[in-house]
Write a protein that holds these residues in place. Structure first.
Motif, PDB file in Angstrom:
ATOM      1  N   LEU A   4      35.012  31.295  30.954  1.00 17.89           N
ATOM      2  CA  LEU A   4      34.485  32.191  29.929  1.00 17.89           C
ATOM      3  C   LEU A   4      35.210  32.033  28.600  1.00 17.89           C
ATOM      4  CD1 LEU A   4      34.149  35.388  32.151  1.00 17.89           C
ATOM      5  CD2 LEU A   4      32.279  33.943  31.348  1.00 17.89           C
ATOM      6  N   CYS A   5      36.543  31.967  28.651  1.00 17.22           N
ATOM      7  CA  CYS A   5      37.331  32.020  27.419  1.00 17.22           C
ATOM      8  C   CYS A   5      37.693  30.646  26.855  1.00 17.22           C
ATOM      9  CB  CYS A   5      38.615  32.812  27.669  1.00 17.22           C
ATOM     10  SG  CYS A   5      38.363  34.513  28.211  1.00 17.22           S
ATOM     11  N   ALA A   6      37.908  29.644  27.715  1.00 19.16           N
ATOM     12  CA  ALA A   6      38.308  28.320  27.229  1.00 19.16           C
ATOM     13  C   ALA A   6      37.125  27.382  27.037  1.00 19.16           C
ATOM     14  CB  ALA A   6      39.307  27.679  28.198  1.00 19.16           C
ATOM     15  N   TRP A   7      36.027  27.632  27.771  1.00 17.25           N
ATOM     16  CA  TRP A   7      34.864  26.747  27.666  1.00 17.25           C
ATOM     17  C   TRP A   7      33.657  27.438  27.048  1.00 17.25           C
ATOM     18  CZ3 TRP A   7      35.551  25.582  33.554  1.00 17.25           C
ATOM     19  CH2 TRP A   7      36.788  24.937  33.745  1.00 17.25           C
ATOM     20  N   GLY A   8      33.713  28.763  26.926  1.00 16.07           N
ATOM     21  CA  GLY A   8      32.637  29.499  26.274  1.00 16.07           C
ATOM     22  C   GLY A   8      31.335  29.510  27.046  1.00 16.07           C
ATOM     23  N   LEU A   9      31.407  29.443  28.389  1.00 11.79           N
ATOM     24  CA  LEU A   9      30.187  29.429  29.191  1.00 11.79           C
ATOM     25  C   LEU A   9      29.592  30.814  29.310  1.00 11.79           C
ATOM     26  CD1 LEU A   9      31.168  27.083  32.172  1.00 11.79           C
ATOM     27  CD2 LEU A   9      29.999  26.480  30.050  1.00 11.79           C
ATOM     28  N   ARG A  10      28.282  30.881  29.465  1.00 10.88           N
ATOM     29  CA  ARG A  10      27.633  32.124  29.851  1.00 10.88           C
ATOM     30  C   ARG A  10      27.970  32.388  31.316  1.00 10.88           C
ATOM     31  NH1 ARG A  10      24.097  29.134  26.815  1.00 10.88           N
ATOM     32  NH2 ARG A  10      23.330  30.129  24.904  1.00 10.88           N
ATOM     33  N   ARG A  11      27.967  33.663  31.692  1.00  5.78           N
ATOM     34  CA  ARG A  11      28.373  33.970  33.065  1.00  5.78           C
ATOM     35  C   ARG A  11      27.433  33.363  34.091  1.00  5.78           C
ATOM     36  NH1 ARG A  11      27.431  40.477  32.455  1.00  5.78           N
ATOM     37  NH2 ARG A  11      25.193  40.578  32.862  1.00  5.78           N
TER      38      ARG A  11
ATOM     39  N   PRO B 203      18.925  21.302  27.052  1.00  2.14           N
ATOM     40  CA  PRO B 203      20.032  20.531  27.630  1.00  2.14           C
ATOM     41  C   PRO B 203      21.231  20.516  26.693  1.00  2.14           C
ATOM     42  CG  PRO B 203      17.959  19.337  27.758  1.00  2.14           C
ATOM     43  CD  PRO B 203      17.717  20.508  26.861  1.00  2.14           C
ATOM     44  N   GLY B 204      22.424  20.310  27.273  1.00  2.00           N
ATOM     45  CA  GLY B 204      23.595  20.266  26.414  1.00  2.00           C
ATOM     46  C   GLY B 204      24.854  19.941  27.180  1.00  2.00           C
ATOM     47  N   THR B 205      25.926  19.691  26.435  1.00  2.00           N
ATOM     48  CA  THR B 205      27.229  19.424  27.021  1.00  2.00           C
ATOM     49  C   THR B 205      28.243  20.393  26.452  1.00  2.00           C
ATOM     50  OG1 THR B 205      27.773  17.790  25.315  1.00  2.00           O
ATOM     51  CG2 THR B 205      26.729  16.974  27.337  1.00  2.00           C
ATOM     52  N   VAL B 206      29.328  20.611  27.198  1.00  2.00           N
ATOM     53  CA  VAL B 206      30.419  21.483  26.779  1.00  2.00           C
ATOM     54  C   VAL B 206      31.714  20.705  26.926  1.00  2.00           C
ATOM     55  CG1 VAL B 206      31.705  23.589  27.287  1.00  2.00           C
ATOM     56  CG2 VAL B 206      29.204  23.593  27.448  1.00  2.00           C
ATOM     57  N   ALA B 207      32.446  20.566  25.847  1.00  2.00           N
ATOM     58  CA  ALA B 207      33.709  19.829  25.884  1.00  2.00           C
ATOM     59  C   ALA B 207      34.765  20.606  26.652  1.00  2.00           C
ATOM     60  CB  ALA B 207      34.188  19.556  24.456  1.00  2.00           C
TER      61      ALA B 207
ATOM     62  N   TYR C 115      34.076  31.597  20.714  1.00  2.00           N
ATOM     63  CA  TYR C 115      33.429  31.390  19.423  1.00  2.00           C
ATOM     64  C   TYR C 115      34.379  31.728  18.272  1.00  2.00           C
ATOM     65  CZ  TYR C 115      28.724  30.272  20.977  1.00  2.00           C
ATOM     66  OH  TYR C 115      27.622  29.630  21.511  1.00  2.00           O
ATOM     67  N   SER C 116      35.151  32.792  18.428  1.00  2.00           N
ATOM     68  CA  SER C 116      36.099  33.186  17.397  1.00  2.00           C
ATOM     69  C   SER C 116      37.181  32.125  17.237  1.00  2.00           C
ATOM     70  CB  SER C 116      36.729  34.532  17.771  1.00  2.00           C
ATOM     71  OG  SER C 116      37.711  34.915  16.822  1.00  2.00           O
ATOM     72  N   ALA C 117      37.670  31.610  18.368  1.00  2.00           N
ATOM     73  CA  ALA C 117      38.695  30.570  18.313  1.00  2.00           C
ATOM     74  C   ALA C 117      38.153  29.301  17.664  1.00  2.00           C
ATOM     75  CB  ALA C 117      39.213  30.270  19.717  1.00  2.00           C
ATOM     76  N   TYR C 118      36.905  28.968  17.977  1.00  2.00           N
ATOM     77  CA  TYR C 118      36.312  27.756  17.399  1.00  2.00           C
ATOM     78  C   TYR C 118      36.133  27.903  15.885  1.00  2.00           C
ATOM     79  CZ  TYR C 118      33.333  23.658  16.859  1.00  2.00           C
ATOM     80  OH  TYR C 118      32.839  22.448  16.466  1.00  2.00           O
TER      81      TYR C 118
ATOM     82  N   ASP D  47      41.648  18.899  18.403  1.00  2.00           N
ATOM     83  CA  ASP D  47      43.082  19.160  18.327  1.00  2.00           C
ATOM     84  C   ASP D  47      43.363  20.585  17.885  1.00  2.00           C
ATOM     85  OD1 ASP D  47      43.566  16.575  19.110  1.00  2.00           O
ATOM     86  OD2 ASP D  47      44.052  15.826  17.098  1.00  2.00           O
ATOM     87  N   ALA D  48      42.625  21.053  16.868  1.00  2.00           N
ATOM     88  CA  ALA D  48      42.842  22.417  16.383  1.00  2.00           C
ATOM     89  C   ALA D  48      42.431  23.439  17.435  1.00  2.00           C
ATOM     90  CB  ALA D  48      42.056  22.637  15.091  1.00  2.00           C
ATOM     91  N   MET D  49      41.339  23.168  18.129  1.00  2.00           N
ATOM     92  CA  MET D  49      40.877  24.088  19.169  1.00  2.00           C
ATOM     93  C   MET D  49      41.857  24.115  20.338  1.00  2.00           C
ATOM     94  SD  MET D  49      38.475  26.244  19.813  1.00  2.00           S
ATOM     95  CE  MET D  49      37.471  27.024  21.083  1.00  2.00           C
ATOM     96  N   TYR D  50      42.388  22.956  20.703  1.00  2.00           N
ATOM     97  CA  TYR D  50      43.363  22.909  21.801  1.00  2.00           C
ATOM     98  C   TYR D  50      44.579  23.767  21.469  1.00  2.00           C
ATOM     99  CZ  TYR D  50      46.682  21.268  25.270  1.00  2.00           C
ATOM    100  OH  TYR D  50      47.599  21.230  26.297  1.00  2.00           O
ATOM    101  N   ASP D  51      45.066  23.655  20.238  1.00  2.00           N
ATOM    102  CA  ASP D  51      46.240  24.441  19.852  1.00  2.00           C
ATOM    103  C   ASP D  51      45.979  25.929  19.997  1.00  2.00           C
ATOM    104  OD1 ASP D  51      47.569  22.110  19.244  1.00  2.00           O
ATOM    105  OD2 ASP D  51      47.215  22.234  17.076  1.00  2.00           O
ATOM    106  N   ARG D  52      44.787  26.375  19.629  1.00  2.00           N
ATOM    107  CA  ARG D  52      44.485  27.799  19.682  1.00  2.00           C
ATOM    108  C   ARG D  52      44.322  28.275  21.123  1.00  2.00           C
ATOM    109  NH1 ARG D  52      44.190  28.974  14.654  1.00  2.00           N
ATOM    110  NH2 ARG D  52      43.615  31.146  14.952  1.00  2.00           N
TER     111      ARG D  52
END
Length: 408
Positions: A236-243, A272-276, A347-350, A392-397
């Protein structure tokens, strides 16, 4: 039997489904309904002493009655998405509805989104027919002289829905879908006016949507018990997936061997889509390793203990997320957070990560004689470089939140 003896509020979603199958379905069958297809009305529940069901699914499971019967119970599952069954008798209206949904299918909306839209429009039309004797909504918008009466008829249906839908979000979705249908009819020349544009506006202005703070995410991580709960927080928090996406996550969705690991989905809400997988790959590997030793494991990362289901429901994950939050004593504006707040944190972190990258490009922009670093970001960086900087910026956050290193 009185309503109080059912203890609606204490029943889990699975228990409510079982109650339907063991108590309500036999009663429906005795009255001549098909309990596997016919969706109940709220009035039927009231007449038979089951009105507390609506409160339970709405307040404790975040669903409307229609969503409960269709998504949790599975009523109407064998109705083809390409040939929906409508709860009305007007053949002309049904013909236009099928044209409308064919046009929707040519867009990018996922089938689950269209199914929900069909459900909401079906409920609107059923009420319209009950109130006004016919669902001939198209013929009633062809002559502008009929406009005042038709506005009153549509508003009367909204008044009924207003008593059924307690959630402001649900009201907005219903109004939006109904308005979109009428707008399509007018745009195609089938109607002369859109009566929804003149109804009462259901004063349900959007509230700002609160998100978890980084420190709160860290508290959830600390309170998570075992790899399964850790994966809930990660998803939920690191990948931003819907439940619902997280609940149905399968090893087939996972690509960990790529240089930049990711999740892939054939169907998401918008196609369709991908999630990093910028952060948390180890937690995912641990969960897969934990489950791979099970006999007859089907590959779902949240397998259901119920033999009738391959994986848990999104609502089940939401309850588990709330349980983690309770242990962590995390509250957002005085209330326990829901799974949506975890997704909002992502989303806020991104957004903050994008801002960080743009700030770093400020000096480059200045040297190029531009006051806008977005010009550099968009026009002078390759797509690969943009992705690298953002990752890189997202990983740091994410690391700062999950590893309790520092507040953002």
């Amino acid at each position: 039997m009185s309503e109080q003896t059912y203890n609606w509020s204490r029943k889990s979603l699975d228990e409510l489904v079982e109650f339907y199958e063991h108590e309500i379905a036999p009663e429906r069958r005795r009255e001549g309904y098909d309990p596997n297809q016919d969706i109940l009305t709220y009035q039927w529940l009231v007449d038979h002493g089951y009105s507390g069901l609506q409160y339970a699914v709405r307040e404790h499971h975040g669903m409307t009655l229609s969503e409960f019967f269709e998504q949790a119970v599975g009523l109407g599952d064998d109705v083809s998405a390409d040939n929906p069954s409508w709860p009305i008798d007007n053949e002309q209206t049904i013909e236009y509805l099928e044209q409308y949904f064919r046009s929707q299918q040519r867009g990018s909306a996922a089938e689950s989104t269209l199914q929900s839209k069909r459900s909401r429009l079906g409920q609107f039309l059923r009420h319209y027919e009950d109130l006004h004797g016919t669902a001939a909504i198209v013929s009633r918008i062809t002559d502008v002289t009929d406009q005042p009466k038709e506005i009153q008829r549509v508003t009367a249906v909204f008044d009924v829905l207003d008593t059924e839908l307690e959630s402001n979000d649900s009201k907005r979705r219903y109004r939006s879908d109904i308005d979109d249908l009428y707008s399509w009819l007018v745009d195609r020349g089938y109607g002369a006016f859109n009566p929804v544009r003149y109804d009462h506006e259901w004063d349900v202005a959007k509230r700002d949507n609160p998100a978890l703070a980084p420190a709160q995410v860290g508290s959830l991580v600390a309170a998570a018990d075992g790899t399964e709960e850790q994966l809930i927080v990660l998803g939920l928090c690191a990948w931003g997936l819907r439940r619902s996406e997280l609940a149905s996550l399968h090893t087939a969705n996972v690509e960990l061997q790529a240089e930049s690991p990711y999740l892939t989905f054939e169907t998401r809400k918008n196609g369709p889509g991908t999630v990093a997988l910028i952060y948390g790959q180890d937690g995912l590997r641990d969960r897969i390793a934990q489950l791979s030793g099970r006999e007859e494991w089907g590959g779902y990362l949240f397998p259901s203990p119920d033999a009738r289901r391959e994986h848990v429901t999104g609502e089940t994950l939401n309850r588990r997320f709330k349980s983690i939050a309770a242990r962590a004593d995390v509250r957002v504006r005085g209330e326990r957070p829901t799974s949506k707040m975890g997704r909002r944190f992502w989303y806020s972190a991104y957004a903050d990560a994008v801002e960080t990258v743009i700030d770093r490009l400020q000096s480059v922009a200045h040297e190029q004689g531009s006051s806008d670093p977005m010009v550099v970001f968009r026009n002078y960086l390759s797509e690969e470089k943009r992705r690298e900087y953002l990752r890189d910026a997202m990983y740091d956050r994410l690391a700062a939140a999950f590893e309790h290193e520092a507040e953002f």
